[in-house]
Scaffold this active site. Structure first.
Site, short mmCIF file in Angstrom:
data_model
loop_
_atom_site.label_atom_id
_atom_site.label_comp_id
_atom_site.label_asym_id
_atom_site.label_seq_id
_atom_site.Cartn_x
_atom_site.Cartn_y
_atom_site.Cartn_z
N GLY A 11 -11.65 -5.59 7.86
CA GLY A 11 -11.22 -5.42 6.44
C GLY A 11 -11.00 -6.42 5.57
O GLY A 11 -10.54 -7.53 5.92
N GLU A 104 -8.30 -10.06 14.48
CA GLU A 104 -8.19 -10.01 15.98
C GLU A 104 -9.89 -9.60 16.20
O GLU A 104 -10.27 -10.27 17.44
CB GLU A 104 -7.51 -8.80 16.36
CG GLU A 104 -7.42 -8.62 17.77
CD GLU A 104 -6.92 -7.07 17.96
OE1 GLU A 104 -6.34 -6.35 17.29
OE2 GLU A 104 -6.90 -6.81 19.38
N ILE A 127 -3.89 -8.48 6.35
CA ILE A 127 -2.65 -8.16 5.30
C ILE A 127 -1.83 -7.68 6.23
O ILE A 127 -0.69 -7.56 5.98
CB ILE A 127 -3.13 -6.94 4.40
CG1 ILE A 127 -3.57 -5.71 5.14
CG2 ILE A 127 -4.10 -7.43 3.49
CD1 ILE A 127 -3.38 -4.41 4.18
N ASP A 128 -2.01 -7.41 7.55
CA ASP A 128 -1.11 -6.64 8.71
C ASP A 128 -0.04 -7.74 9.33
O ASP A 128 0.87 -7.63 9.56
CB ASP A 128 -1.71 -6.01 9.80
CG ASP A 128 -2.75 -5.10 9.40
OD1 ASP A 128 -2.60 -4.34 8.22
OD2 ASP A 128 -3.72 -4.59 10.09
N GLU A 223 1.97 3.24 8.21
CA GLU A 223 1.16 4.07 8.68
C GLU A 223 1.03 4.36 10.39
O GLU A 223 0.84 5.47 10.83
CB GLU A 223 -0.34 3.67 8.24
CG GLU A 223 -0.75 2.38 8.91
CD GLU A 223 -2.26 2.00 8.43
OE1 GLU A 223 -2.84 2.43 7.63
OE2 GLU A 223 -2.49 0.68 8.87
O1 F6P Z 1 -6.10 -4.23 9.17
C1 F6P Z 1 -6.17 -4.17 7.76
C2 F6P Z 1 -6.04 -2.72 7.60
O2 F6P Z 1 -5.99 -2.38 6.10
C3 F6P Z 1 -4.97 -1.75 8.25
O3 F6P Z 1 -3.68 -2.08 7.78
C4 F6P Z 1 -5.61 -0.36 7.97
O4 F6P Z 1 -5.15 0.39 9.13
C5 F6P Z 1 -7.10 -0.68 8.27
O5 F6P Z 1 -7.25 -2.10 7.86
C6 F6P Z 1 -7.92 0.19 7.48
O6 F6P Z 1 -9.11 0.04 7.66
P1 F6P Z 1 -10.19 0.68 6.64
O7 F6P Z 1 -10.52 -0.43 5.68
O8 F6P Z 1 -11.59 0.75 7.72
O9 F6P Z 1 -9.81 2.11 6.40
#
Ligand code: F6P
Length: 344
Positions: A11, A104, A127-128, A223
């Site tokens: 992401g 990760e 961001i997590d 979430e």
């Molecule tokens: O790992 C970053 C993140 O933004 C998470 O917080 C979220 O669950 C996920 O990526 C969302 O992923 P995508 O952009 O594939 O919807």
């Protein structure tokens, strides 16, 4: 002198461009040349990308997103091209060493490549903030600021309408964004994945506030937060990405319905979503990303491999990539206890 291949995987995250700029500027200064692969590991496998020069990376420090594009491509997925595919993509561009910037999953691929003898220096991002091995990842602080601004805005409309407002934020299976933004924004209840919640307890906090004369409440929910076993039914999306992660999101919909039904107070939910990943990084994240990028180029110059740059206290250090892998970092109990002081 080396030819460095840079890529951004997973992401996107505010600060990626600041890292790219820093690796390029320090790398060029040390006598290296740099190639930017587009769309993460997908670009490495196909050899697609562009030359990274000082001119190309001019003016990108404050820009969100990534000029290289990103994807969740996994070279090691079943039937995938694996290390041979990566080596072939490196040979196509005469690249000697890779600098993957990612979380990760991207770093997991990097660690496997390093174990197979491919020179790699990683840069941790998400961001997590759930990566072990580093005190903070860049992008996290920006996401927290955006979520805090959202809580501030929800406050004024909540108090105008005597409503309960539920704000869902990202974070996957870690509650860092929810807990930090919830504390900074004065959330009345904060729900995180590390602490399965009891919906009656949540409603209890809200009722208590109202009994004390408050006319509105703000609930911040991560979430990945889940109810305690057999207290509430929620349905997962069932959708998995290339690394096997479930697509999260939607717990706020359940909370909106349950809180309104159980308390009788009008309730509205907001899912902040990808707004948290967009736009310009905060000054803190620009600085952290810049220091990470410089340190990654320095590690390449020093001949390091299988390492990633990391923040420890106020210092930037290099540590084995393996330190970031395995179980994700989660919110510690004391932080949550401090946030709980302000519930209800
Ligand atoms: O790992 C970053 C993140 O933004 C998470 O917080 C979220 O669950 C996920 O990526 C969302 O992923 P995508 O952009 O594939 O919807």
């Amino acid at each position: 002198m080396a030819r460095i291949g840079v890529l951004t995987g997973g992401g996107d995250c505010p600060g990626l461009n600041a890292v790219i700029r820093a690796v390029v500027r320090k790398g060029l200064g040390d006598g290296h040349t740099l190639f930017g692969y587009t769309y993460g590991w997908a670009g490495v496998l196909s050899g697609e990308g562009e030359e990274l020069t000082a001119e190309r990376t001019k003016g990108i420090l404050p820009r969100g997103g990534t000029i290289l594009g990103s994807s969740r491509t996994n070279p090691f997925k079943e039937g995938g091209p694996g290390v041979d595919g990566v080596r072939a993509g490196m040979a196509l561009r005469d690249v000697d060493v890779l600098v993957p910037i990612g979380g990760e999953d991207t770093l997991g691929v990097a660690a496997r490549l390093a174990a197979e003898g491919v020179p790699v220096v990683g840069v941790p991002k998400t961001i997590d903030n759930d990566l072990k091995g580093t005190d903070y990842t860049f992008g996290f602080q920006t996401a927290v600021q955006i979520a805090t601004d959202a809580i501030d805005r929800l406050h004024t409309t909540a108090e105008s309408h005597n409503r309960v407002m539920v704000l869902e934020v990202m974070g996957r299976h870690a509650g860092f964004i929810a807990a930090h933004a919830g504390m900074a924004g004065g959330g009345d209840v904060i729900l995180v994945p590390e602490r399965p919640f009891d919906i009656e307890e949540v409603c209890g906090h809200i009722r208590r506030r109202h009994a004390n004369g408050r006319t509105f409440s703000i609930v911040v929910v991560s979430e990945g937060a889940t109810p305690q076993a057999e207290t509430l039914s929620t349905a997962g999306s069932g959708q998995l990405d290339a690394f096997g992660h479930e697509r999260l999101g939607g717990i706020a919909v359940v909370l909106e319905r349950e809180i309104e039904e159980r308390t009788g107070y009008e309730t509205r939910m907001t899912i902040l979503g990808h707004v948290q990943r967009g736009g310009t990084p905060t000054a803190f994240d620009r600085v952290l990303a810049t220091r990470f990028g410089v340190a990654a180029a320095e590690a390449v110059t020093a001949g390091a491999s299988g390492k990633m740059v990391a923040l420890r206290g106020t210092d930037i250090v290099t540590v084995p990539i393996a330190e970031a892998l395995g179980d994700p970092k989660t919110l510690d109990d004391k932080f949550f206890a401090d946030a709980e002081v302000f519930f209800g």
